[in-house]
Design an enzyme around this catalytic site. Structure first.
Site, PDB file in Angstrom:
ATOM      1  CB  SER A 170      -4.671   4.603   1.001  1.00 47.41           C
ATOM      2  OG  SER A 170      -4.840   3.215   1.001  1.00 47.41           O
ATOM      3  NE  ARG A 240       6.205  -2.038   1.317  1.00 50.26           N
ATOM      4  CZ  ARG A 240       5.435  -0.987   1.546  1.00 50.26           C
ATOM      5  NH1 ARG A 240       4.231  -1.174   2.071  1.00 50.26           N
ATOM      6  NH2 ARG A 240       5.848   0.231   1.255  1.00 50.26           N
ATOM      7  CG  ASP A 335      -6.145   3.250  -6.859  1.00 52.08           C
ATOM      8  OD1 ASP A 335      -5.956   2.031  -6.684  1.00 52.08           O
ATOM      9  OD2 ASP A 335      -6.357   4.045  -5.920  1.00 52.08           O
ATOM     10  CG  HIS A 368      -3.601   2.514  -3.856  1.00 48.59           C
ATOM     11  ND1 HIS A 368      -4.784   3.209  -3.739  1.00 48.59           N
ATOM     12  CD2 HIS A 368      -3.159   2.300  -2.584  1.00 48.59           C
ATOM     13  CE1 HIS A 368      -5.059   3.398  -2.449  1.00 48.59           C
ATOM     14  NE2 HIS A 368      -4.080   2.867  -1.736  1.00 48.59           N
ATOM     15  CG  ASP A 369       2.457   3.374  -4.121  1.00 50.01           C
ATOM     16  OD1 ASP A 369       1.709   3.296  -3.124  1.00 50.01           O
ATOM     17  OD2 ASP A 369       3.570   2.813  -4.172  1.00 50.01           O
TER      18      ASP A 369
END
Length: 395
Positions: A170, A240, A335, A368-369
């Protein structure tokens, strides 16, 4: 320059398959650092951890660059104030350690907290020597290029003239690319995972909504919340929660939570009813107690500002023309925040410069994680590539 440490940096063997109990080192830099904005930091601290041993010719060093909310604690465990060992491992512990893809029996691995962070490096929650108060909103905005400049100074302190590899996911992947351009002779391999050459308008929009949620919190006080003995927890929670949604895929959220109810029926009010709501609230609560709001604003701005091709008529290949490193670029099928097409832009620009580049698009459901998770195909890929890196110095 002087260095201080709270303990030795690594005690391998205490925890099977782990680098063991580690402790950070803080290095204080007296040499001023001029930032992209024109502001100057007259002095600053960087906190870092190292794992493994630097070999005799200093050719086995790896730098790991963290993403938006990461820090220097990449692997292993910390010791609590009471002497017990924390149960929380570093954020990439599944990748870094003896026998793991970033094998600390072969590599000397460095992880640091970037300038502007809240993990121990100088940032908004640090003391401003000019005023005797916390920096707060007075800490200057930084860019990916500024981070790389400060990281290069840390490499000098450690006696590392050239990294065997610089690796990041990232926002960390953006730093790896910047390294290859700014210091082409100081990096042999750049590993760029789940990254992009710049943010899309949609991604900038997500950043702004997150910042507005923090800045509009009544406890924000224009960034001087510490002076009011409070923190903007509500804003941080929402920021968050929003960010976490973008890090995961719809398929992953559907499989994990679906429309599961906490109590099995509607309560016909605005309490938390769905399991996904409960999960997001938990993530927001946890984050709001450990991360600094001004740092979150600063980090998202650094992410938004990254667009190095803009100075080259939007030609990414022109910006990357100074790079000499071999590249590994990896993306994940699920992602949607930094989609595989963005990684392929990077690959094309590298090919335009006749650079050696390997590319892998990894099947995943986690979004994405994925770059943080223990996915077999991903770990196999990193292990194979790092084996190639190690072979260059006889390991």
């Amino acid at each position: 320059m002087r260095s201080s440490t709270k303990d030795s940096t690594s005690h391998s063997g205490q925890i099977p398959g782990s680098v063991g109990v580690v402790a950070p080192v803080i290095h204080h830099f007296e040499q001023p650092l001029e930032l992209t904005s024109g502001a100057v930091l007259p002095a600053y601290d960087l906190i870092y951890e190292t794992y493994g041993e630097l070999n005799a010719d200093r050719s086995n060093a790896i730098l790991i660059c963290h993403a938006l909310s990461g820090d220097h604690h990449v692997a292993g465990y910390h010791r609590n104030d009471d002497g017990t060992v924390s149960t929380k491992a570093g954020w990439w512990d599944n990748m870094v350690g003896p026998g793991k893809p970033f094998d600390t029996d072969r590599f000397f691995v460095v992880g640091l907290n970037n300038l502007g962070g809240c993990g121990g490096s100088s940032g908004p929650s640090s003391m401003n020597p000019a005023t005797g108060r916390l920096y707060g909103p007075d800490f200057p905005l930084v860019t990916v290029s500024d981070w790389v400049q400060s990281q290069a100074r840390l490499a000098d302190v450690l006696g590392i003239e050239q990294f065997a590899a610089i690796i990041g996911g990232s926002l960390g992947g953006m730093q790896a690319m910047q390294w290859a351009v700014d210091f082409p002779d100081r990096v042999r391999h750049a590993v760029v995972v789940a990254a992009a050459p710049k943010l899309s308008a949609q991604n900038i929009a997500f950043s702004e909504v997150a910042r507005q949620s923090i800045r509009s919190d009544p406890d924000f006080h224009d960034g001087r919340y510490f002076e009011h003995d409070t923190v903007p927890k509500r804003g941080l929670r929402v920021a968050r929660m929003l960010g976490h949604i973008t890090y995961l895929s719809d398929e992953h959220l559907g499989e994990k939570f679906g429309r599961q109810m906490r109590e099995g029926q509607f309560s016909f009010d605005y309490t938390v009813e769905f399991q996904i709501e409960s999960y997001l609230n938990y993530q927001g609560d946890n984050f709001s107690t450990r991360f600094d709001a001004n740092t979150y604003l600063l980090m998202t701005k650094a992410l938004d500002y990254f667009d190095p091709a803009a100075a080259h008529d939007d030609r990414l290949s022109a910006w990357l023309s100074r790079a000499k490193a071999d590249f590994m670029v990896a993306s994940f099928t699920s992602d949607w925040r930094f989609s595989p097409s963005r990684s392929r832009e990077i690959v094309k620009a590298l090919h335009d410069n006749n650079l050696n580049v390997s590319y892998a698009e990894i099947e995943s459901k986690e979004g994405h994680d994925s770059f943080l998770l223990e996915i077999d195909a991903y770990q196999d890929l990193m292990r194979a590539y790092l084996n190639r890196v190690a072979a260059e110095f006889g390991q």
